[in-house]
Design a protein around this motif. Structure first.
Motif, PDB file in Angstrom:
ATOM      1  N   ASP A 293       0.832  -1.211   0.000  1.00 41.44           N
ATOM      2  CA  ASP A 293       0.000   0.000   0.000  1.00 41.44           C
ATOM      3  C   ASP A 293       0.865   1.258   0.000  1.00 41.44           C
ATOM      4  O   ASP A 293       1.023   1.923   1.012  1.00 41.44           O
ATOM      5  N   ALA A 294       1.424   1.567  -1.168  1.00 39.70           N
ATOM      6  CA  ALA A 294       2.292   2.739  -1.265  1.00 39.70           C
ATOM      7  C   ALA A 294       2.312   3.250  -2.689  1.00 39.70           C
ATOM      8  O   ALA A 294       2.027   2.502  -3.630  1.00 39.70           O
ATOM      9  N   PRO A 295       2.637   4.524  -2.875  1.00 39.64           N
ATOM     10  CA  PRO A 295       2.804   5.040  -4.232  1.00 39.64           C
ATOM     11  C   PRO A 295       3.937   4.314  -4.943  1.00 39.64           C
ATOM     12  O   PRO A 295       4.815   3.731  -4.303  1.00 39.64           O
ATOM     13  N   ALA A 296       3.904   4.332  -6.255  1.00 42.05           N
ATOM     14  CA  ALA A 296       4.939   3.661  -7.056  1.00 42.05           C
ATOM     15  C   ALA A 296       6.205   4.504  -7.088  1.00 42.05           C
ATOM     16  O   ALA A 296       6.617   5.052  -8.102  1.00 42.05           O
ATOM     17  N   SER A 297       6.825   4.625  -5.930  1.00 44.28           N
ATOM     18  CA  SER A 297       8.028   5.429  -5.793  1.00 44.28           C
ATOM     19  C   SER A 297       9.060   4.652  -4.999  1.00 44.28           C
ATOM     20  O   SER A 297       8.756   4.100  -3.932  1.00 44.28           O
ATOM     21  N   GLU A 299      11.414   5.762  -3.303  1.00 40.47           N
ATOM     22  CA  GLU A 299      11.747   6.410  -2.040  1.00 40.47           C
ATOM     23  C   GLU A 299      10.896   5.882  -0.886  1.00 40.47           C
ATOM     24  O   GLU A 299      11.322   5.892   0.265  1.00 40.47           O
ATOM     25  N   THR A 300       9.678   5.439  -1.184  1.00 42.48           N
ATOM     26  CA  THR A 300       8.757   4.992  -0.141  1.00 42.48           C
ATOM     27  C   THR A 300       9.325   3.828   0.646  1.00 42.48           C
ATOM     28  O   THR A 300       9.285   3.802   1.881  1.00 42.48           O
ATOM     29  N   VAL A 301       9.869   2.833  -0.061  1.00 45.99           N
ATOM     30  CA  VAL A 301      10.420   1.659   0.596  1.00 45.99           C
ATOM     31  C   VAL A 301      11.595   2.043   1.481  1.00 45.99           C
ATOM     32  O   VAL A 301      11.726   1.576   2.611  1.00 45.99           O
ATOM     33  N   GLY A 302      12.436   2.919   0.972  1.00 43.23           N
ATOM     34  CA  GLY A 302      13.582   3.353   1.763  1.00 43.23           C
ATOM     35  C   GLY A 302      13.173   4.041   3.043  1.00 43.23           C
ATOM     36  O   GLY A 302      13.748   3.785   4.117  1.00 43.23           O
ATOM     37  N   ARG A 303      12.167   4.900   2.975  1.00 39.08           N
ATOM     38  CA  ARG A 303      11.694   5.588   4.181  1.00 39.08           C
ATOM     39  C   ARG A 303      11.080   4.598   5.170  1.00 39.08           C
ATOM     40  O   ARG A 303      11.251   4.739   6.384  1.00 39.08           O
ATOM     41  N   LEU A 304      10.369   3.606   4.637  1.00 41.49           N
ATOM     42  CA  LEU A 304       9.771   2.606   5.518  1.00 41.49           C
ATOM     43  C   LEU A 304      10.851   1.830   6.257  1.00 41.49           C
ATOM     44  O   LEU A 304      10.756   1.602   7.472  1.00 41.49           O
ATOM     45  N   MET A 305      11.894   1.420   5.546  1.00 48.10           N
ATOM     46  CA  MET A 305      12.987   0.699   6.193  1.00 48.10           C
ATOM     47  C   MET A 305      13.669   1.564   7.250  1.00 48.10           C
ATOM     48  O   MET A 305      14.072   1.074   8.310  1.00 48.10           O
ATOM     49  N   ASP A 306      13.782   2.849   6.965  1.00 47.79           N
ATOM     50  CA  ASP A 306      14.378   3.759   7.949  1.00 47.79           C
ATOM     51  C   ASP A 306      13.512   3.853   9.205  1.00 47.79           C
ATOM     52  O   ASP A 306      14.026   3.902  10.326  1.00 47.79           O
ATOM     53  N   GLN A 307      12.187   3.874   9.024  1.00 46.83           N
ATOM     54  CA  GLN A 307      11.283   3.952  10.176  1.00 46.83           C
ATOM     55  C   GLN A 307      11.367   2.694  11.028  1.00 46.83           C
ATOM     56  O   GLN A 307      11.391   2.762  12.267  1.00 46.83           O
ATOM     57  N   LEU A 308      11.411   1.549  10.386  1.00 47.79           N
ATOM     58  CA  LEU A 308      11.409   0.284  11.120  1.00 47.79           C
ATOM     59  C   LEU A 308      12.791  -0.067  11.645  1.00 47.79           C
ATOM     60  O   LEU A 308      12.913  -0.864  12.577  1.00 47.79           O
ATOM     61  N   GLN A 309      13.831   0.509  11.035  1.00 48.30           N
ATOM     62  CA  GLN A 309      15.211   0.200  11.397  1.00 48.30           C
ATOM     63  C   GLN A 309      15.460  -1.303  11.374  1.00 48.30           C
ATOM     64  O   GLN A 309      16.112  -1.877  12.248  1.00 48.30           O
ATOM     65  N   SER A 310      14.887  -1.951  10.371  1.00 49.83           N
ATOM     66  CA  SER A 310      15.054  -3.391  10.198  1.00 49.83           C
ATOM     67  C   SER A 310      14.784  -3.747   8.744  1.00 49.83           C
ATOM     68  O   SER A 310      13.868  -3.218   8.135  1.00 49.83           O
ATOM     69  N   MET A 330       6.077  -8.555  -9.134  1.00 52.24           N
ATOM     70  CA  MET A 330       5.514  -8.784  -7.802  1.00 52.24           C
ATOM     71  C   MET A 330       6.282  -8.087  -6.680  1.00 52.24           C
ATOM     72  O   MET A 330       5.939  -8.218  -5.520  1.00 52.24           O
ATOM     73  N   MET A 331       7.319  -7.349  -7.013  1.00 46.79           N
ATOM     74  CA  MET A 331       8.149  -6.693  -6.009  1.00 46.79           C
ATOM     75  C   MET A 331       7.973  -5.179  -6.103  1.00 46.79           C
ATOM     76  O   MET A 331       7.984  -4.616  -7.195  1.00 46.79           O
ATOM     77  N   PRO A 332       7.763  -4.497  -4.966  1.00 45.41           N
ATOM     78  CA  PRO A 332       7.645  -3.032  -4.998  1.00 45.41           C
ATOM     79  C   PRO A 332       8.884  -2.361  -5.591  1.00 45.41           C
ATOM     80  O   PRO A 332       9.998  -2.899  -5.505  1.00 45.41           O
ATOM     81  N   VAL A 333       8.670  -1.205  -6.164  1.00 47.95           N
ATOM     82  CA  VAL A 333       9.765  -0.436  -6.753  1.00 47.95           C
ATOM     83  C   VAL A 333      10.702   0.061  -5.656  1.00 47.95           C
ATOM     84  O   VAL A 333      10.277   0.394  -4.548  1.00 47.95           O
ATOM     85  N   GLY A 334      11.990   0.106  -5.955  1.00 46.31           N
ATOM     86  CA  GLY A 334      12.934   0.729  -5.041  1.00 46.31           C
ATOM     87  C   GLY A 334      13.636  -0.210  -4.096  1.00 46.31           C
ATOM     88  O   GLY A 334      14.316   0.240  -3.164  1.00 46.31           O
ATOM     89  N   ILE A 335      13.513  -1.513  -4.303  1.00 47.74           N
ATOM     90  CA  ILE A 335      14.168  -2.486  -3.430  1.00 47.74           C
ATOM     91  C   ILE A 335      15.465  -2.932  -4.085  1.00 47.74           C
ATOM     92  O   ILE A 335      15.471  -3.453  -5.210  1.00 47.74           O
ATOM     93  N   ASP A 336      16.590  -2.737  -3.392  1.00 44.99           N
ATOM     94  CA  ASP A 336      17.878  -3.096  -3.982  1.00 44.99           C
ATOM     95  C   ASP A 336      18.101  -4.602  -3.915  1.00 44.99           C
ATOM     96  O   ASP A 336      17.316  -5.353  -3.311  1.00 44.99           O
TER      97      ASP A 336
END
Length: 356
Positions: A293-297, A299-310, A330-336
């Motif tokens: 549940d996120a925009p196709a960006s 940056e969203t995934v990166g911010r989420l990982m920063d919030q969870l610190q995991s 099947m994978m969100p955008v922005g995942i390395d």
């Protein structure tokens, strides 16, 4: 076969019980006769309306003209669509047959056993790559424990399954014998979107439309996660893993901020919570990535990982056959590449002890 997905573990695949006869084969004489006498044809909830676009992708629907059944009723077609096509190592089956609707707790237990034995015979035995969740009669925790004990010897069962909306929050001590049995056997606890529909699906009463019902599911996950933390389930059962399935993902950061903030002010009320709720979540809670549940960006995934610190909390899931994606992306955008491998393989292996 795509190398991009090779070895992945799909944590949310939904087999569909085709008809009541498929389950009657796995019932004793008493329950078969009960089904006949009472004229029971099926238990179906409105959690996924049969003909709604989100329920089945077009290429997985039944085609009467071609004599083709729904893809999710056949172990071979499902394997071809997922594991053969993409090279997945395993698919975890979460059957959403609506046992939660049944008021009679003994009938619920009979149907749960039949569903679990149907999955064993028609899915697990037909392809060694399948794994499954044990469907439980949570109407009666004692019967739920009996079903865990009955199924646990089969290591292909890796999880127990509950719905997000039931009779009461699942962290309450009423359910602790069930979670104790799950921990004993190394089974994760999967909470999936859905409802028993015995109570209103929102805190303000019954909504008018399915749209409202579907969107309200996310709040049920808030309730269940808060319940597991506040009631001290992870303190009592420190080896448990809780998987939130189809909950969405991006809600958890703001929710944990709020839960952690207020915990600091009311710690006297829950003295057994000896560390921040977010720390319990990092250690014990995982989320599947469909729907994301996120925009196709990116940056969203990166911010989420920063919030969870995991980077250990997200699990790969196709959500087959629901239409949460309309192609093979099947994978969100922005995942390395490093995080991708963890989501596809490492995190599921760490979550489901019985996969190893």
């Amino acid at each position: 076969m795509s190398a991009d997905w090779k070895g992945a573990i799909d944590c949310d695949v939904h087999p569909h019980v085709p008809n009541i006869d498929a389950l009657k084969k796995h019932m004793n004489e008493y329950w078969r006769e009960t089904v006949e006498v009472r004229g029971i044809t099926a238990f179906e909830s409105v959690a996924y309306p049969p003909n709604a676009p989100i329920t089945l992708r077009p290429d997985w629907r039944a085609d009467k003209a071609k004599g083709r059944a729904r893809a999710d009723t056949d172990a071979g077609r499902t394997a071809a669509a997922l594991m053969d096509r993409h090279g997945f190592a395993h698919s975890i089956l979460n059957c959403l047959y609506a046992v939660q609707l049944i008021r009679d707790e003994h009938m619920a237990a009979a149907f749960c056993s039949a569903v679990n034995d149907w999955m064993r015979a028609e899915w697990l035995d037909r392809d060694p790559r399948y794994r499954a969740s044990i469907v439980l009669p949570l109407q009666n925790p004692e019967l739920a424990v009996e079903e865990i004990e009955r199924c646990a010897a089969d290591k292909r069962f890796v999880q127990v399954l509950a719905l997000a909306m039931g009779e009461q929050p699942l962290g309450k001590s009423h359910f602790w014998p069930v979670w104790k049995a799950a921990e004993k056997h190394g089974l994760a606890i999967g909470i999936h979107a859905g409802s028993s529909y015995h109570h209103a699906t929102t805190g303000s009463g019954w909504p008018s439309y399915y749209l409202e019902d579907y969107a309200a599911q996310s709040l049920a996950f808030h309730t269940q996660l808060g319940s597991f933390i506040a009631e001290g389930v992870f303190v009592k059962f420190p080896k448990l893993k809780l998987v939130l399935i189809e909950s969405g993902v991006t809600w958890i950061g703001p929710y944990l901020w709020r839960l952690s903030k207020f915990w600091r002010g009311v710690r006297l009320e829950v003295p057994w919570i000896d560390r921040s709720p977010i720390e319990f979540v990092r250690d014990h809670v995982r989320l599947t990535i469909q729907p994301f549940d996120a925009p196709a960006s990116g940056e969203t995934v990166g911010r989420l990982m920063d919030q969870l610190q995991s980077d250990e909390m997200l699990l790969f899931a196709s959500d087959f056959p629901h239409w949460q994606f309309d192609n093979d992306d099947m994978m969100p955008v922005g995942i390395d590449a490093t995080l991708r491998k963890k989501i596809l393989i490492d995190n599921p292996l760490a979550t489901y002890a019985r996969l190893v």
